[in-house]
Design a protein around this motif. Structure first.
Motif, PDB file in Angstrom:
ATOM      1  N   SER A   1      91.777 133.714  58.165  1.00 10.49           N
ATOM      2  CA  SER A   1      92.291 133.270  56.874  1.00 10.49           C
ATOM      3  C   SER A   1      91.433 132.150  56.294  1.00 10.49           C
ATOM      4  N   PRO A   2      91.192 132.174  54.969  1.00  6.96           N
ATOM      5  CA  PRO A   2      90.463 131.054  54.349  1.00  6.96           C
ATOM      6  C   PRO A   2      91.206 129.727  54.485  1.00  6.96           C
ATOM      7  N   PHE A   3      92.531 129.800  54.697  1.00  6.69           N
ATOM      8  CA  PHE A   3      93.299 128.570  54.862  1.00  6.69           C
ATOM      9  C   PHE A   3      92.922 127.829  56.139  1.00  6.69           C
ATOM     10  N   ASN A   4      92.166 128.486  57.023  1.00  5.48           N
ATOM     11  CA  ASN A   4      91.723 127.826  58.239  1.00  5.48           C
ATOM     12  C   ASN A   4      90.544 126.900  57.995  1.00  5.48           C
ATOM     13  N   LEU A   5      89.910 127.031  56.836  1.00  2.45           N
ATOM     14  CA  LEU A   5      88.819 126.138  56.490  1.00  2.45           C
ATOM     15  C   LEU A   5      89.387 124.790  56.056  1.00  2.45           C
ATOM     16  N   LYS A   6      88.837 123.719  56.600  1.00  2.00           N
ATOM     17  CA  LYS A   6      89.392 122.387  56.356  1.00  2.00           C
ATOM     18  C   LYS A   6      89.505 122.072  54.872  1.00  2.00           C
ATOM     19  N   GLN A   7      88.452 122.372  54.112  1.00  2.00           N
ATOM     20  CA  GLN A   7      88.458 122.040  52.690  1.00  2.00           C
ATOM     21  C   GLN A   7      89.526 122.832  51.937  1.00  2.00           C
ATOM     22  N   VAL A   8      89.656 124.109  52.281  1.00  2.00           N
ATOM     23  CA  VAL A   8      90.663 124.957  51.625  1.00  2.00           C
ATOM     24  C   VAL A   8      92.065 124.507  51.999  1.00  2.00           C
ATOM     25  N   ASP A   9      92.248 124.201  53.264  1.00  2.00           N
ATOM     26  CA  ASP A   9      93.557 123.750  53.735  1.00  2.00           C
ATOM     27  C   ASP A   9      93.988 122.485  52.997  1.00  2.00           C
ATOM     28  N   GLU A  10      93.068 121.528  52.887  1.00  2.00           N
ATOM     29  CA  GLU A  10      93.392 120.267  52.222  1.00  2.00           C
ATOM     30  C   GLU A  10      93.709 120.489  50.742  1.00  2.00           C
ATOM     31  N   ALA A  11      92.885 121.295  50.082  1.00  2.00           N
ATOM     32  CA  ALA A  11      93.045 121.505  48.647  1.00  2.00           C
ATOM     33  C   ALA A  11      94.274 122.341  48.307  1.00  2.00           C
ATOM     34  N   ALA A  12      94.555 123.350  49.120  1.00  2.00           N
ATOM     35  CA  ALA A  12      95.609 124.307  48.773  1.00  2.00           C
ATOM     36  C   ALA A  12      96.966 123.991  49.380  1.00  2.00           C
ATOM     37  N   ASN A  13      96.980 123.278  50.498  1.00  2.00           N
ATOM     38  CA  ASN A  13      98.242 123.147  51.235  1.00  2.00           C
ATOM     39  C   ASN A  13      98.896 121.769  51.188  1.00  2.00           C
ATOM     40  N   THR A  14      98.141 120.730  50.942  1.00  2.00           N
ATOM     41  CA  THR A  14      98.744 119.397  50.957  1.00  2.00           C
ATOM     42  C   THR A  14      99.903 119.298  49.980  1.00  2.00           C
ATOM     43  N   VAL A  15      99.658 119.624  48.715  1.00  2.00           N
ATOM     44  CA  VAL A  15     100.715 119.551  47.698  1.00  2.00           C
ATOM     45  C   VAL A  15     101.737 120.658  47.892  1.00  2.00           C
ATOM     46  N   GLU A  16     101.280 121.854  48.247  1.00  2.00           N
ATOM     47  CA  GLU A  16     102.190 122.985  48.458  1.00  2.00           C
ATOM     48  C   GLU A  16     103.263 122.634  49.481  1.00  2.00           C
ATOM     49  N   PHE A  17     102.848 122.107  50.617  1.00  2.00           N
ATOM     50  CA  PHE A  17     103.798 121.789  51.681  1.00  2.00           C
ATOM     51  C   PHE A  17     104.642 120.565  51.344  1.00  2.00           C
ATOM     52  N   PHE A  18     104.036 119.593  50.656  1.00  2.00           N
ATOM     53  CA  PHE A  18     104.826 118.428  50.237  1.00  2.00           C
ATOM     54  C   PHE A  18     105.967 118.858  49.319  1.00  2.00           C
ATOM     55  N   ILE A  19     105.663 119.661  48.315  1.00  2.00           N
ATOM     56  CA  ILE A  19     106.688 120.086  47.362  1.00  2.00           C
ATOM     57  C   ILE A  19     107.756 120.932  48.044  1.00  2.00           C
ATOM     58  N   HIS A  20     107.341 121.858  48.898  1.00  2.00           N
ATOM     59  CA  HIS A  20     108.342 122.693  49.565  1.00  2.00           C
ATOM     60  C   HIS A  20     109.192 121.882  50.541  1.00  2.00           C
ATOM     61  N   GLY A  21     108.611 120.840  51.127  1.00  2.00           N
ATOM     62  CA  GLY A  21     109.416 119.957  51.956  1.00  2.00           C
ATOM     63  C   GLY A  21     110.515 119.293  51.137  1.00  2.00           C
ATOM     64  N   GLU A  22     110.163 118.866  49.932  1.00  2.00           N
ATOM     65  CA  GLU A  22     111.170 118.261  49.052  1.00  2.00           C
ATOM     66  C   GLU A  22     112.158 119.311  48.533  1.00  2.00           C
ATOM     67  N   ASP A  23     111.712 120.562  48.417  1.00  2.00           N
ATOM     68  CA  ASP A  23     112.636 121.649  48.044  1.00  2.00           C
ATOM     69  C   ASP A  23     113.768 121.764  49.053  1.00  2.00           C
ATOM     70  N   VAL A  24     113.432 121.552  50.312  1.00  2.00           N
ATOM     71  CA  VAL A  24     114.447 121.612  51.368  1.00  2.00           C
ATOM     72  C   VAL A  24     115.254 120.320  51.398  1.00  2.00           C
ATOM     73  N   ARG A  25     114.562 119.193  51.414  1.00  2.00           N
ATOM     74  CA  ARG A  25     115.214 117.889  51.556  1.00  2.00           C
ATOM     75  C   ARG A  25     116.225 117.631  50.427  1.00  2.00           C
ATOM     76  N   ARG A  26     115.791 117.822  49.186  1.00  2.00           N
ATOM     77  CA  ARG A  26     116.608 117.402  48.043  1.00  2.00           C
ATOM     78  C   ARG A  26     117.713 118.384  47.677  1.00  2.00           C
ATOM     79  N   ALA A  27     117.708 119.541  48.309  1.00  2.00           N
ATOM     80  CA  ALA A  27     118.803 120.493  48.064  1.00  2.00           C
ATOM     81  C   ALA A  27     120.003 120.211  48.951  1.00  2.00           C
ATOM     82  N   GLN A  28     119.848 119.302  49.907  1.00  2.00           N
ATOM     83  CA  GLN A  28     120.939 118.982  50.817  1.00  2.00           C
ATOM     84  C   GLN A  28     121.798 117.868  50.210  1.00  2.00           C
TER      85      GLN A  28
END
Length: 210
Positions: free
Chosen positions: A88-115
């Protein structure tokens, strides 16, 4: 994997695990089970994840999401924790940082703030600056879906114009809160808005996201 993306991945997995498979999220129509399936499919099924940018692939995406959502919840959590396959291209450090940092942060808040008993997360200054830099580079992509001019402002005075035009709405908040606002979580973002009352209402009701 990069430091921020890896940390946000593990935090998201922990939040999903603690909430259980049937908990609500801020993503309309998705429980935690569907959200977990989305995260896994996005990294592991490029043939379906393309629907995020190509609408014609949407039916396929929905079928694959249903398939993965039917898997044991514990398996989905483990797939999130272990990350994408080697090819997967997501295994590349640069891609992971660019594509996943905000994605995972927002989805974490999707879970947290719905409780019902959620509490704000403390974000360290370094990560806050990282989120701001991501916001600076993506603000116009988010802003094009707003029906009014949009200015995003940090409490320290830093500003980015997400959309030019009038009337103008200024949204002030910490970088993470601003990201939640522009990505369609306006009701859950802890921000202050300024501008014409009708324009502010239109900004808060806009169906946004990327």
């Amino acid at each position: 994997m990069s430091t921020h993306a890896r940390r946000e991945r593990l935090l998201l997995a922990d939040l999903l695990e603690s909430a259980g498979p049937e908990a609500p999220t801020l993503c309309e129509g998705w429980r935690t089970r569907e959200l977990a399936a989305h995260v896994v499919v996005r990294e592991r099924r490029a043939d379906a994840a393309g629907a995020l940018v190509v609408k014609a692939l949407q039916p396929r995406m929905e079928r694959v999401l249903e398939e993965f959502a039917a898997k044991p919840y514990e398996e989905l959590i483990q797939l999130i924790r272990t990350g994408p396959p080697r090819v997967s291209p997501f295994n590349l450090k640069q891609v992971d940082e660019a594509a996943n940092t905000v994605e995972f942060f927002i989805h974490g808040e999707d879970v947290r703030r719905a409780q019902p008993d959620w509490t704000p997360r403390e974000i360290d200054p370094v990560f806050a600056d990282t989120l701001w830099k991501r916001l600076e580079t993506t603000a116009r992509l988010y802003g094009r879906r707003f029906p009014v001019g949009l200015v995003l402002r940090r409490p320290n005075g830093q500003v980015v114009v997400a959309r030019k035009g009038t009337p103008v709405v200024t949204v002030t908040g910490e970088p993470g809160e601003l990201l939640l606002f522009v990505s369609g979580r306006q009701d859950s973002a802890r921000v202050e808005t300024a501008g014409d009352e009708e324009a502010v209402a239109r900004a808060r009701e806009a169906k946004t996201g990327m």
